[in-house]
Design a protein around this motif. Structure first.
Motif, PDB file in Angstrom:
ATOM      1  N   GLY A 102       9.351   2.953  31.824  1.00 37.77           N
ATOM      2  CA  GLY A 102       9.019   4.116  32.633  1.00 37.77           C
ATOM      3  C   GLY A 102       9.546   5.389  32.003  1.00 37.77           C
ATOM      4  N   ALA A 103       8.716   6.414  31.991  1.00 35.16           N
ATOM      5  CA  ALA A 103       9.080   7.721  31.439  1.00 35.16           C
ATOM      6  C   ALA A 103       9.071   8.743  32.568  1.00 35.16           C
ATOM      7  CB  ALA A 103       8.107   8.116  30.335  1.00 35.16           C
ATOM      8  N   PRO A 104      10.229   9.095  33.116  1.00 37.25           N
ATOM      9  CA  PRO A 104      10.266  10.036  34.239  1.00 37.25           C
ATOM     10  C   PRO A 104      10.097  11.472  33.764  1.00 37.25           C
ATOM     11  CG  PRO A 104      12.490   9.357  33.673  1.00 37.25           C
ATOM     12  CD  PRO A 104      11.563   8.578  32.779  1.00 37.25           C
ATOM     13  N   PHE A 105       9.153  12.177  34.365  1.00 36.17           N
ATOM     14  CA  PHE A 105       8.914  13.580  34.041  1.00 36.17           C
ATOM     15  C   PHE A 105       9.553  14.480  35.097  1.00 36.17           C
ATOM     16  CE2 PHE A 105       4.998  13.661  31.020  1.00 36.17           C
ATOM     17  CZ  PHE A 105       5.615  12.738  30.190  1.00 36.17           C
ATOM     18  N   TYR A 106      10.663  14.055  35.633  1.00 45.53           N
ATOM     19  CA  TYR A 106      11.396  14.801  36.655  1.00 45.53           C
ATOM     20  C   TYR A 106      12.869  14.520  36.459  1.00 45.53           C
ATOM     21  CZ  TYR A 106      11.919  10.234  38.788  1.00 45.53           C
ATOM     22  OH  TYR A 106      12.236   8.916  38.988  1.00 45.53           O
ATOM     23  N   GLY A 107      13.715  15.241  37.153  1.00 44.75           N
ATOM     24  CA  GLY A 107      15.152  15.003  37.090  1.00 44.75           C
ATOM     25  C   GLY A 107      15.726  14.792  38.465  1.00 44.75           C
ATOM     26  N   ARG A 108      16.870  14.122  38.503  1.00 45.70           N
ATOM     27  CA  ARG A 108      17.618  13.932  39.747  1.00 45.70           C
ATOM     28  C   ARG A 108      18.806  14.893  39.749  1.00 45.70           C
ATOM     29  NH1 ARG A 108      14.936  11.649  43.940  1.00 45.70           N
ATOM     30  NH2 ARG A 108      13.703   9.884  43.203  1.00 45.70           N
ATOM     31  N   THR A 109      19.015  15.545  40.876  1.00 50.45           N
ATOM     32  CA  THR A 109      19.993  16.624  40.933  1.00 50.45           C
ATOM     33  C   THR A 109      21.092  16.361  41.955  1.00 50.45           C
ATOM     34  OG1 THR A 109      18.780  17.883  42.634  1.00 50.45           O
ATOM     35  CG2 THR A 109      18.155  18.248  40.325  1.00 50.45           C
ATOM     36  N   TYR A 110      22.225  17.007  41.708  1.00 50.79           N
ATOM     37  CA  TYR A 110      23.393  16.924  42.579  1.00 50.79           C
ATOM     38  C   TYR A 110      23.956  18.326  42.786  1.00 50.79           C
ATOM     39  CZ  TYR A 110      23.533  11.979  41.018  1.00 50.79           C
ATOM     40  OH  TYR A 110      23.232  10.676  40.725  1.00 50.79           O
ATOM     41  N   THR A 111      24.692  18.492  43.859  1.00 54.01           N
ATOM     42  CA  THR A 111      25.523  19.664  44.057  1.00 54.01           C
ATOM     43  C   THR A 111      26.966  19.265  43.800  1.00 54.01           C
ATOM     44  OG1 THR A 111      24.019  20.684  45.667  1.00 54.01           O
ATOM     45  CG2 THR A 111      26.325  21.389  45.722  1.00 54.01           C
ATOM     46  N   TRP A 166      20.341  27.104  32.444  1.00 55.75           N
ATOM     47  CA  TRP A 166      21.460  26.175  32.554  1.00 55.75           C
ATOM     48  C   TRP A 166      22.585  26.604  31.617  1.00 55.75           C
ATOM     49  CZ3 TRP A 166      20.951  22.824  36.470  1.00 55.75           C
ATOM     50  CH2 TRP A 166      19.660  22.600  36.945  1.00 55.75           C
ATOM     51  N   THR A 167      23.810  26.392  32.052  1.00 57.45           N
ATOM     52  CA  THR A 167      24.957  26.761  31.234  1.00 57.45           C
ATOM     53  C   THR A 167      24.989  25.967  29.941  1.00 57.45           C
ATOM     54  OG1 THR A 167      26.209  27.264  33.237  1.00 57.45           O
ATOM     55  CG2 THR A 167      27.471  26.972  31.198  1.00 57.45           C
ATOM     56  N   GLU A 168      24.709  24.677  30.027  1.00 62.01           N
ATOM     57  CA  GLU A 168      24.733  23.810  28.849  1.00 62.01           C
ATOM     58  C   GLU A 168      23.926  22.562  29.134  1.00 62.01           C
ATOM     59  OE1 GLU A 168      27.929  21.675  25.763  1.00 62.01           O
ATOM     60  OE2 GLU A 168      28.647  22.694  27.564  1.00 62.01           O
ATOM     61  N   THR A 169      23.317  22.028  28.093  1.00 55.97           N
ATOM     62  CA  THR A 169      22.631  20.740  28.181  1.00 55.97           C
ATOM     63  C   THR A 169      23.315  19.775  27.242  1.00 55.97           C
ATOM     64  OG1 THR A 169      20.510  21.758  28.738  1.00 55.97           O
ATOM     65  CG2 THR A 169      20.450  19.523  27.841  1.00 55.97           C
ATOM     66  N   VAL A 170      23.646  18.597  27.742  1.00 53.47           N
ATOM     67  CA  VAL A 170      24.367  17.579  26.981  1.00 53.47           C
ATOM     68  C   VAL A 170      23.492  16.336  26.886  1.00 53.47           C
ATOM     69  CG1 VAL A 170      26.452  16.157  26.873  1.00 53.47           C
ATOM     70  CG2 VAL A 170      26.563  18.483  27.835  1.00 53.47           C
ATOM     71  N   ILE A 171      23.461  15.702  25.723  1.00 57.97           N
ATOM     72  CA  ILE A 171      22.718  14.454  25.540  1.00 57.97           C
ATOM     73  C   ILE A 171      23.709  13.312  25.370  1.00 57.97           C
ATOM     74  CG2 ILE A 171      21.138  13.184  24.035  1.00 57.97           C
ATOM     75  CD1 ILE A 171      19.795  15.849  23.410  1.00 57.97           C
ATOM     76  N   GLU A 172      23.563  12.296  26.194  1.00 66.76           N
ATOM     77  CA  GLU A 172      24.461  11.147  26.141  1.00 66.76           C
ATOM     78  C   GLU A 172      23.720   9.919  26.632  1.00 66.76           C
ATOM     79  OE1 GLU A 172      28.940   9.855  27.652  1.00 66.76           O
ATOM     80  OE2 GLU A 172      28.328  11.955  27.601  1.00 66.76           O
ATOM     81  N   ASP A 173      23.847   8.813  25.886  1.00 69.79           N
ATOM     82  CA  ASP A 173      23.253   7.530  26.262  1.00 69.79           C
ATOM     83  C   ASP A 173      21.732   7.602  26.389  1.00 69.79           C
ATOM     84  OD1 ASP A 173      25.911   6.610  26.454  1.00 69.79           O
ATOM     85  OD2 ASP A 173      26.029   7.269  28.534  1.00 69.79           O
ATOM     86  N   ALA A 179      22.282  18.603  32.501  1.00 71.90           N
ATOM     87  CA  ALA A 179      22.564  20.028  32.414  1.00 71.90           C
ATOM     88  C   ALA A 179      23.237  20.483  33.692  1.00 71.90           C
ATOM     89  CB  ALA A 179      21.271  20.808  32.181  1.00 71.90           C
ATOM     90  N   TYR A 180      23.940  21.600  33.609  1.00 74.45           N
ATOM     91  CA  TYR A 180      24.629  22.119  34.778  1.00 74.45           C
ATOM     92  C   TYR A 180      24.648  23.640  34.735  1.00 74.45           C
ATOM     93  CZ  TYR A 180      28.418  22.361  31.357  1.00 74.45           C
ATOM     94  OH  TYR A 180      29.160  22.615  30.234  1.00 74.45           O
ATOM     95  N   SER A 181      24.739  24.229  35.908  1.00 75.68           N
ATOM     96  CA  SER A 181      24.885  25.669  36.056  1.00 75.68           C
ATOM     97  C   SER A 181      25.440  25.939  37.436  1.00 75.68           C
ATOM     98  CB  SER A 181      23.533  26.373  35.888  1.00 75.68           C
ATOM     99  OG  SER A 181      23.666  27.776  36.027  1.00 75.68           O
ATOM    100  N   GLY A 182      26.595  26.596  37.482  1.00 76.77           N
ATOM    101  CA  GLY A 182      27.248  26.774  38.770  1.00 76.77           C
ATOM    102  C   GLY A 182      27.557  25.424  39.382  1.00 76.77           C
ATOM    103  N   ASN A 183      27.144  25.246  40.632  1.00 79.69           N
ATOM    104  CA  ASN A 183      27.412  23.953  41.277  1.00 79.69           C
ATOM    105  C   ASN A 183      26.210  23.010  41.237  1.00 79.69           C
ATOM    106  OD1 ASN A 183      25.699  25.106  43.153  1.00 79.69           O
ATOM    107  ND2 ASN A 183      27.030  24.717  44.928  1.00 79.69           N
ATOM    108  N   GLN A 184      25.199  23.338  40.412  1.00 76.11           N
ATOM    109  CA  GLN A 184      24.002  22.493  40.309  1.00 76.11           C
ATOM    110  C   GLN A 184      24.039  21.669  39.029  1.00 76.11           C
ATOM    111  OE1 GLN A 184      21.461  22.302  42.948  1.00 76.11           O
ATOM    112  NE2 GLN A 184      23.416  23.081  43.747  1.00 76.11           N
TER     113      GLN A 184
END
Length: 383
Positions: A261-270, A309-316, A321-326
């Motif tokens: 499966g190739a997800p074309f969306y992201g899951r987000t948190y606060t 976004w403040t920064e995007t990190v690639i891992e695993d 990515a994150y910015s503020g509390n998102q």
């Protein structure tokens, strides 16, 4: 793990693409016709050169007749001045792509599919009616998305009955010259609770592994990658794409019938604390809903790339990515290409996309139209 150590791990595993997969199955969420601006994606916007199959999501099950039904007659059909998207969609066959009808999906639930599959009479009725429905509108096959046998109010007998249903459908559809595939849940243990893999495999032309949503704000209180390709460094985990693929192969599925499966969306948190923004950071809940998709905890890729976004990190094999509390976990073009390369090296049939209307289809972000779909094709060796 840094971006470069992720790449190094990829190379050490020998996962450099040397061949190509055969399938790019593109789900299209038909509700995208009601959206505005960059979120609006009509049938005419589908690039058939980047898909081998296109799947119309979704039709449903009429419980009273054990037949397929339109879930949105105005959007799907031509009657009563409808938009007639079924016919527009199946006309894409003239461009060399195979149009399929997706039946089921999350909102359809499981109970009525469990009931339909429970008797030989109702299974036969559904298969007969399915052939008629597909032929009426010109679809070339059926993609069954029962989510999920034996779960969400279903029966323990669903695992066996699902095999019988697939056997009936495969025979009826094949006799009519139509193809048949299934989408299956990817969480660890579902081959034991929902899917009798060795018995299923002879009756399906392909299996779409829904290898995403391993982590969401509804289930986790720490940030986590939604669809990591591998487990975290030095950790044993079943919550990753490779573990799902290996589980299905170990259970008896040939790699050549499996699609990641190739997800074309992201899951987000606060985030609970904006200064704590790596993996395993505490969260207080779902991220803010996107302006177009309007669902807390989820952003379409075009909504992600439109944001700063403040920064995007690639891992695993995943980006976050994150910015503020998102905070968001997602596939970017780089990790999407890596996913395609993985599918090739594992000898898989290819990939399925959920779903193409979430890509940056109109080049809103300036990186070119359909960056995820193009990157996946590149990784699969199809460009």
């Amino acid at each position: 793990m840094t971006m470069w150590s992720s790449v190094a791990a990829f190379l050490l595993l020998g996962l450099t693409a040397t061949a190509s997969a055969t399938s790019v199955s593109c789900y299209w969420g038909s509700w995208a016709t009601y959206r505005a601006g960059p979120a609006n994606v009509e049938v005419a916007d589908i690039d058939t050169t980047l898909c081998t199959q296109v799947v119309y999501a979704f039709a449903g099950l009429d419980e009273t007749t054990n037949s397929i039904k339109s879930l949105d007659p105005y959007n799907d059909l031509e009657e009563n001045y409808g938009k007639g998207n079924y016919k527009k969609f199946t006309a894409l066959a003239d461009q060399g792509v195979v149009p399929l009808l997706g039946v089921g999906g999350w909102n359809e639930g499981s109970v009525k599919y469990s009931t339909m599959a429970s008797t030989a009479t109702s299974r036969s009725a559904f298969a007969t009616n399915a052939v008629s429905f597909l032929q009426q509108y010109g679809f070339k096959g059926l993609q069954l998305d029962w989510q999920y046998p034996g779960q969400r109010g279903g029966s323990a007998a669903d695992r066996e009955n699902f095999v019988l249903l697939c056997q009936e459908l495969h025979q009826r559809l094949a006799d009519a010259g139509l193809s048949f595939g299934i989408a299956v849940g990817a969480l660890h243990g579902m081959t034991e609770t929902s899917y009798d893999v060795p018995s299923l495999i002879p009756y399906v032309d392909w299996v779409n592994l829904m290898s995403y949503d391993y982590a969401t704000a509804s289930t986790d209180r720490l940030t986590a990658n939604m669809a990591p390709l591998w487990p975290r460094l030095n950790l044993t985990s079943y919550l990753n794409v490779d573990a799902t693929v290996q589980e299905w192969i170990s259970a008896g599925a040939p790699a050549a019938k499996l699609r990641v499966g190739a997800p074309f969306y992201g899951r987000t948190y606060t985030l609970a604390n904006p200064d704590s923004h790596g993996l395993d950071a505490p969260v207080v809940g779902a991220g803010v809903a996107g302006a177009y998709t309007q669902e807390a905890g989820l952003l379409a890729y075009f909504e992600i790339c439109m944001a700063t976004w403040t920064e995007t990190v690639i891992e695993d094999g995943e980006a976050y990515a994150y910015s503020g509390n998102q905070w968001v976990s997602f596939k970017n073009p780089q990790t999407m290409q890596t996913l395609g390369e993985y599918a090739v090296q594992k000898g898989l049939d290819g990939a399925h996309i959920w779903s193409i209307e979430s890509d940056d289809n109109h080049n809103t972000c300036g990186g070119g139209a359909k960056p995820l779909l193009n990157s996946l094709n590149k990784g699969l060796g199809l460009q």
